[in-house]
Design an enzyme around this catalytic site. Structure first.
Site, short mmCIF file in Angstrom:
data_model
loop_
_atom_site.label_atom_id
_atom_site.label_comp_id
_atom_site.label_asym_id
_atom_site.label_seq_id
_atom_site.Cartn_x
_atom_site.Cartn_y
_atom_site.Cartn_z
N HIS A 156 0.63 -1.10 -0.18
CA HIS A 156 -0.19 0.08 -0.13
C HIS A 156 0.79 1.27 -0.01
CE1 HIS A 156 -3.40 -2.63 1.30
NE2 HIS A 156 -2.37 -3.33 2.15
N SER A 277 15.60 21.29 -15.62
CA SER A 277 14.56 22.11 -15.93
C SER A 277 14.95 23.44 -16.72
CB SER A 277 13.82 22.39 -14.66
OG SER A 277 13.03 23.73 -14.93
N LYS A 283 16.68 21.71 -10.36
CA LYS A 283 16.00 20.26 -10.80
C LYS A 283 16.97 19.28 -11.40
CE LYS A 283 11.95 19.43 -10.74
NZ LYS A 283 10.66 20.11 -11.23
N GLU A 290 10.14 8.50 -16.54
CA GLU A 290 8.70 8.97 -16.96
C GLU A 290 8.24 8.88 -18.41
OE1 GLU A 290 8.12 13.27 -15.10
OE2 GLU A 290 10.08 12.84 -15.28
#
Ligand code: ARG
Length: 460
Positions: A156, A277, A283, A290
């Site tokens: 979970h 970024s 970043k 992804e």
């Protein structure tokens, strides 16, 4: 360009309709397979005396030079051609005249496209398999390297029990072995030659389909001519296997994304496999993971698209089926590029064992071990479970961890406790003690590595 089928109709098709009908943009990549299929067919026609032997020879040799010219760039595929089959046949006829016009004896584009696609996908499947094997071996190495790296195992997405990072990685290696076998198994089922099934009914010519099947490297010819030109189950089966493979990669990717977040910091991706970024200088983004996660949807889409195309289609060939290749090729291209990026990303990621251990120390992930300890000393497990629950809730109230409770206090909860409990609640000890077959202990990870090694040795 004159249509090969001009005769019954004028063959002059409206330009927009002609372009709509054409599949050359998609199927031109099967030129090599198309030529190989034609070579096998022509040789068989010659051997069986269906066409004169010298015509067969000149077809075979002209096809060879067409392929050479394509490879060298001397001959370009005409984007206005209807499809790769018509293109190859028209170049052949341009080059050798009437002999070339004999190639299509006892054959149809329906069996031709089916054989080309199978040959092409066999080759592609081999490429994909090699990439999957490489990923398995990479994951296996990183797993062995991290067989003692303790981390919280999750259910979970809540910290559950201590495991090693190596054991967690091995889970993916195991999934990937099944992915590889699913692909290999689909290839076995598709490894039959439809060539010679002709339009749908077979032929009155005395052909030898066993000869062409053998020379093209198939197990045997397909046994039913209608089936041979009607079904695209082999594309669907391979895409199903690729979809499941991508599903695994998407879960792995999701974990890479999570683990590389500042909140987790379990891993750090190599600069070569992450991006920055354009506005936020701090970043480091896990774009590759992804994208693999995102492209999984695309592969599912390819599978769904062909499933829907094939649904309720009457036998035998229907032009709808021309849509098979765009979907199937896209699924293969996508899976291939994902694997090519994924493997080096895993190979180069840095593992933050310190962060994993810190996380393993919080969250009471050895509560089960504490309950098991009581159960081993004779307390019924359900009672032990309840006592441990009370201990955890005491810790939460006092804002301490299990190892912060003195022994006397433990004894208040249950007199069966003794000094040995502190080793039991140590996450590293708890991980090492899970020596059951397939469990998380370092020896078990080694045994899993042996399994993977045997798997790779027998498949490669
Ligand atoms: N380009 C076609 C396809 O990919 C080849 C088969 C054409 N057959 C036909 N009967 N028109 O499906």
């Amino acid at each position: 360009m004159e249509k090969l089928w001009a005769g019954r109709s004028s063959g002059s098709v409206d330009p927009t309709a002609d372009d709509f009908n054409s599949s050359i943009r998609v199927d031109s990549r099967m030129i090599e397979e198309d030529i190989k299929g034609s070579v096998a067919h022509a040789a068989m026609l010659g051997a069986k005396g269906i066409i004169p032997a010298d015509d067969a020879e000149s077809i075979v040799s002209a096809l060879g030079s067409i392929l050479d010219d394509i490879k060298s760039g001397a001959l370009e595929i005409d984007p206005r051609a209807e499809d790769v089959h018509t293109f190859a046949e028209s170049v052949l006829t341009e080059r050798i005249g009437d002999a070339g016009k004999k190639l299509h004896t006892a054959r149809s584009r329906n069996d031709q496209v089916a054989v080309d696609t199978r040959l092409y996908l066999k080759k592609e499947a081999k490429t994909i398999l090699d990439l999957v094997y490489e990923l398995i071996s990479t994951v296996r190495d990183r797993a062995v390297e991290n067989k003692e790296t303790v981390m919280p195992g999750y259910t979970h997405l809540q910290r559950a029990q201590p495991i090693s990072f190596g054991h967690h990685l091995m889970a993916y290696a195991m999934m990937l072995t099944r992915d590889a076998d699913r692909i290999a198994d689909a290839v076995k089922r598709m490894d039959f030659s439809p060539l010679g099934a002709c339009a749908l009914a077979g032929t009155t010519f005395d052909t030898d389909r066993f000869m062409t099947a053998e020379s093209l490297g198939f197990t045997a010819p397909t046994a039913n001519s209608v089936d041979s030109v009607s079904d695209r189950d082999f594309c669907l089966e391979l895409m199903s296997a690729l979809s499941i493979l991508m599903m695994h990669l998407s879960r792995f990717s999701e974990e890479i994304v999570l683990w590389s977040s500042f909140e987790f910091r379990y891993i750090e991706l190599d600069d070569a496999f992450s991006t920055g970024s354009s506005i936020m200088p701090q970043k480091k983004n896990p774009d590759m993971a992804e994208l693999v996660r995102g492209k999984t949807g695309r592969v599912y889409g390819d599978l769904l698209s062909l499933l829907v195309t094939m649904k309720s289609l009457p036998l035998a060939y229907n032009k709808d089926m021309q849509e098979d290749k765009e979907a199937t090729f896209d699924a293969f291209d996508t899976a291939k590029v994902c694997l090519s990026v994924f493997t080096p990303m895993i190979k180069t990621m840095k593992v933050r064992a310190d962060r994993m251990l810190d996380a393993a120390k919080g969250g009471f992930i050895t509560a089960t071990d504490l309950a098991d300890l009581l159960a081993k000393s004779g307390v019924p497990f359900r009672t032990a479970y309840k006592i441990t629950g009370e201990i955890v809730s005491y810790c939460i109230k006092e804002n301490i961890t299990l190892d912060g409770i003195p022994l006397e206090k433990y004894r208040e909860f249950c007199p069966a406790f003794d000094e040995s409990l502190y080793a039991v609640i140590d996450p590293a000890e708890a991980m090492k003690k899970r020596t059951s077959y397939g469990g998380t202990s370092p020896d078990s990870v080694d045994a899993q590595a042996e399994y993977i090694d045997a798997f790779l040795a027998s498949r490669k």
